[in-house]
Each structure stands twice: as structure tokens, then as C-alpha cells.
Design a protein around this motif. Structure first.
Motif, PDB file in Angstrom:
ATOM      1  N   ALA A   4       1.117  -1.247  -0.025  1.00 57.42           N
ATOM      2  CA  ALA A   4      -0.183   0.005  -0.205  1.00 57.42           C
ATOM      3  C   ALA A   4       0.999   1.241  -0.016  1.00 57.42           C
ATOM      4  N   LEU A   5       0.656   2.074  -0.941  1.00 59.90           N
ATOM      5  CA  LEU A   5       1.715   3.336  -1.404  1.00 59.90           C
ATOM      6  C   LEU A   5       0.748   4.334  -1.498  1.00 59.90           C
ATOM      7  N   SER A   6       0.970   5.606  -0.672  1.00 59.64           N
ATOM      8  CA  SER A   6       0.217   6.620  -0.766  1.00 59.64           C
ATOM      9  C   SER A   6       0.410   7.188  -2.358  1.00 59.64           C
ATOM     10  N   ARG A   7      -0.561   7.997  -2.779  1.00 58.38           N
ATOM     11  CA  ARG A   7      -0.352   8.730  -4.091  1.00 58.38           C
ATOM     12  C   ARG A   7       0.779   9.498  -4.175  1.00 58.38           C
ATOM     13  N   GLN A   8       0.976  10.389  -2.799  1.00 59.15           N
ATOM     14  CA  GLN A   8       2.369  11.197  -3.019  1.00 59.15           C
ATOM     15  C   GLN A   8       3.615  10.425  -2.897  1.00 59.15           C
ATOM     16  N   ASP A   9       3.724   9.422  -2.373  1.00 58.05           N
ATOM     17  CA  ASP A   9       4.898   8.622  -2.290  1.00 58.05           C
ATOM     18  C   ASP A   9       5.165   7.807  -3.829  1.00 58.05           C
ATOM     19  N   PHE A  10       4.119   7.443  -4.363  1.00 59.95           N
ATOM     20  CA  PHE A  10       3.843   6.802  -5.808  1.00 59.95           C
ATOM     21  C   PHE A  10       4.386   7.760  -6.698  1.00 59.95           C
ATOM     22  N   GLU A  11       3.901   8.997  -6.579  1.00 62.46           N
ATOM     23  CA  GLU A  11       4.392  10.094  -7.638  1.00 62.46           C
ATOM     24  C   GLU A  11       5.883  10.301  -7.290  1.00 62.46           C
ATOM     25  N   ASP A  12       6.189  10.410  -6.170  1.00 57.77           N
ATOM     26  CA  ASP A  12       7.570  10.741  -6.014  1.00 57.77           C
ATOM     27  C   ASP A  12       8.610   9.198  -6.550  1.00 57.77           C
ATOM     28  N   PHE A  13       7.985   8.209  -6.275  1.00 60.68           N
ATOM     29  CA  PHE A  13       8.712   7.193  -6.894  1.00 60.68           C
ATOM     30  C   PHE A  13       9.042   7.382  -8.335  1.00 60.68           C
ATOM     31  N   LEU A  14       7.886   7.727  -9.085  1.00 72.42           N
ATOM     32  CA  LEU A  14       7.788   7.697 -10.592  1.00 72.42           C
ATOM     33  C   LEU A  14       8.797   8.574 -10.958  1.00 72.42           C
ATOM     34  N   HIS A  15       8.839   9.771 -10.184  1.00 77.79           N
ATOM     35  CA  HIS A  15       9.673  11.024 -10.712  1.00 77.79           C
ATOM     36  C   HIS A  15      10.994  10.670 -10.338  1.00 77.79           C
ATOM     37  N   SER A  16      11.268   9.962  -9.509  1.00 79.03           N
ATOM     38  CA  SER A  16      12.697   9.443  -9.146  1.00 79.03           C
ATOM     39  C   SER A  16      13.375   8.441 -10.218  1.00 79.03           C
ATOM     40  N   ILE A  17      12.427   7.664 -10.728  1.00 82.76           N
ATOM     41  CA  ILE A  17      13.128   6.899 -11.947  1.00 82.76           C
ATOM     42  C   ILE A  17      12.751   7.565 -13.211  1.00 82.76           C
ATOM     43  N   GLY A  18      11.974   8.511 -13.331  1.00 77.99           N
ATOM     44  CA  GLY A  18      11.947   9.324 -14.681  1.00 77.99           C
ATOM     45  C   GLY A  18      10.906   8.709 -15.388  1.00 77.99           C
ATOM     46  N   HIS A  19       9.732   8.367 -14.568  1.00 77.55           N
ATOM     47  CA  HIS A  19       8.418   7.644 -15.624  1.00 77.55           C
ATOM     48  C   HIS A  19       7.305   8.457 -15.023  1.00 77.55           C
ATOM     49  N   LEU A  20       7.298   9.652 -15.448  1.00 78.00           N
ATOM     50  CA  LEU A  20       6.031  10.598 -15.208  1.00 78.00           C
ATOM     51  C   LEU A  20       4.730   9.731 -15.866  1.00 78.00           C
ATOM     52  N   PRO A  21       3.885   9.763 -15.219  1.00 74.61           N
ATOM     53  CA  PRO A  21       2.601   9.225 -15.819  1.00 74.61           C
ATOM     54  C   PRO A  21       1.519   9.999 -16.653  1.00 74.61           C
ATOM     55  N   SER A  22       1.074   9.650 -17.536  1.00 73.78           N
ATOM     56  CA  SER A  22       0.033  10.399 -18.458  1.00 73.78           C
ATOM     57  C   SER A  22      -1.417  10.010 -17.706  1.00 73.78           C
ATOM     58  N   TRP A  23      -1.992  10.838 -17.243  1.00 73.44           N
ATOM     59  CA  TRP A  23      -3.527  10.729 -16.796  1.00 73.44           C
ATOM     60  C   TRP A  23      -4.557  10.671 -17.952  1.00 73.44           C
ATOM     61  N   GLN A  24      -5.157   9.649 -18.051  1.00 74.76           N
ATOM     62  CA  GLN A  24      -6.017   9.658 -19.486  1.00 74.76           C
ATOM     63  C   GLN A  24      -7.275   9.084 -19.111  1.00 74.76           C
ATOM     64  N   ALA A  25      -8.485   9.443 -19.643  1.00 76.86           N
ATOM     65  CA  ALA A  25      -9.898   8.695 -19.552  1.00 76.86           C
ATOM     66  C   ALA A  25      -9.948   7.461 -20.402  1.00 76.86           C
ATOM     67  N   ILE A  26      -9.771   6.540 -19.788  1.00 79.30           N
ATOM     68  CA  ILE A  26      -9.657   5.310 -20.193  1.00 79.30           C
ATOM     69  C   ILE A  26     -11.021   4.437 -20.470  1.00 79.30           C
ATOM     70  N   GLU A  27     -11.472   4.117 -21.604  1.00 78.79           N
ATOM     71  CA  GLU A  27     -12.886   3.718 -21.866  1.00 78.79           C
ATOM     72  C   GLU A  27     -12.921   2.159 -21.343  1.00 78.79           C
ATOM     73  N   ALA A  28     -14.106   1.761 -20.854  1.00 79.76           N
ATOM     74  CA  ALA A  28     -14.504   0.166 -20.572  1.00 79.76           C
ATOM     75  C   ALA A  28     -15.257  -0.197 -21.766  1.00 79.76           C
ATOM     76  N   ARG A  29     -15.034  -1.507 -21.920  1.00 82.96           N
ATOM     77  CA  ARG A  29     -15.702  -2.192 -23.003  1.00 82.96           C
ATOM     78  C   ARG A  29     -17.256  -2.375 -22.519  1.00 82.96           C
ATOM     79  N   PRO A  30     -18.166  -1.914 -23.573  1.00 83.00           N
ATOM     80  CA  PRO A  30     -19.563  -1.877 -23.201  1.00 83.00           C
ATOM     81  C   PRO A  30     -20.006  -3.337 -22.715  1.00 83.00           C
ATOM     82  N   ALA A  31     -20.946  -3.142 -21.555  1.00 89.65           N
ATOM     83  CA  ALA A  31     -21.470  -4.506 -21.337  1.00 89.65           C
ATOM     84  C   ALA A  31     -22.383  -5.072 -22.220  1.00 89.65           C
ATOM     85  N   ALA A  32     -22.290  -6.640 -22.056  1.00 88.16           N
ATOM     86  CA  ALA A  32     -22.787  -7.401 -22.983  1.00 88.16           C
ATOM     87  C   ALA A  32     -24.224  -7.426 -22.834  1.00 88.16           C
TER      88      ALA A  32
END
Length: 167
Positions: free
Chosen positions: A139-167
Motif C-alpha cells: 500500500a503506497l500513498s499517491r504522494q509516495d507513488f508519484e515521488d517514486f515515479l519521478h525518481s525513476i523518470g517515469h512520469l504518468p500520463s493521466w487519461q480517460a480510459i474507456e471500458a468495454r460496453p457491457a454485453a
């Protein structure tokens, strides 16, 4: 490539505050959903996707969302996405199927993989991830998660990701 214990040491040395719980090996979200964890936080589905041009994406979404790969491809300006093979997953990130998480990007020192996080996770304060091994969850806080990503040079791209329509 580093492994679980080295990653946990790296997180500790960086000052990240996290909790770790060990459990039986899980191979997918269905098995993960049966775990009775004492940790609180957002369980995340992590997928390594590739396109024909060679671009690689680690897509992180909610545990129960079924992705529409065509829609994800449009969001990422790609023609067509497919799942990367288990061999590619291991060669790039040093993890086996079921163990993938954004923490695996610590092994992508060449920055071949782009991190894309679903906006549906934007309000989460704590994330649950496998630390390079699906026999443990942290379990990792969002701040610690973002700090980790920054430290390894992998900044995220936050995107609206669509779900597959229900059948």
C-alpha cells in the motif's frame, strides 16, 4: 534488473512510507480479488500493451474495468493495441505475468514503456501494487507513488480510459 526485496529497500531508502503484506501467488485480477488483504487502498489492474509501431504502454486502471482496446488505442493515438507477451514483459520489466505494476518501471531504465493511468483512479489516496512479485502487495500513498515515479523518470500520463460496453 532488480527484484522485490531490492525494490522494497529502494522505497525505504527514498523515505516512502508503505505497508507490505505477503500472500499466496496470484496470476490475474480474478485471483487477486479473492485475497483477504488487511491493506486499504485502490486495487489496480495493470496491462502492458504494444502497438505495431513498437510503442509500449503500461496502462493502469481500476480492478474491475474491462478495457476497450480500440478505444484505448484511439486515446493513445495508436492504430491498434495488443497485449505484450510474457517473454516481452519479463525482458522489458523483469516481471512474470501477474506481477506487473507501475513499480516494475524501475527496471525500464531505457524508458521504452510509457505509463498511462486511468483518470478513474485520480481521486485515490492509496494504491495497492505488487512489488515486482505477485506474492506480496504494498500500500503506497499517491504522494509516495508519484515521488517514486519521478525518481525513476517515469512520469504518468493521466487519461480517460474507456471500458468495454457491457454485453
Amino acid at each position: 534488473m532488480i527484484e522485490r526485496d531490492e525494490l522494497l529497500d529502494l522505497l525505504e531508502r527514498s523515505g516512502a512510507s508503505f505497508e507490505c503484506e505477503y500472500h499466496e501467488r496470484v496470476l490475474n485480477m480474478e485471483e487477486s480479488g479473492t485475497l483477504k488483504l488487511s491493506l486499504a487502498g485502490a486495487r489496480c489492474k495493470n496491462l502492458l500493451l504494444q502497438d505495431k509501431q513498437g510503442a509500449l504502454y503500461l496502462v493502469v486502471t481500476t480492478a474491475h474495468k474491462s478495457l476497450d482496446l480500440s478505444a484505448v488505442a484511439r486515446t493513445l493515438n495508436s492504430k491498434r493495441l495488443s497485449f505484450a507477451s510474457a517473454d516481452r514483459l519479463f525482458d522489458l520489466l523483469g516481471v512474470a505475468p501477474g506481477s506487473l505494476s507501475p513499480l516494475s518501471l524501475v527496471n525500464d531504465q531505457a524508458h521504452h514503456v510509457q505509463l498511462v493511468i486511468d483518470e478513474d483512479l485520480a481521486d485515490e489516496g492509496v494504491f495497492l501494487f505488487h512489488p515486482l512479485d505477485s506474492t506480496a502487495t504494498i500500500a503506497l500513498s499517491r504522494q509516495d507513488f508519484e515521488d517514486f515515479l519521478h525518481s525513476i523518470g517515469h512520469l504518468p500520463s493521466w487519461q480517460a480510459i474507456e471500458a468495454r460496453p457491457a454485453a
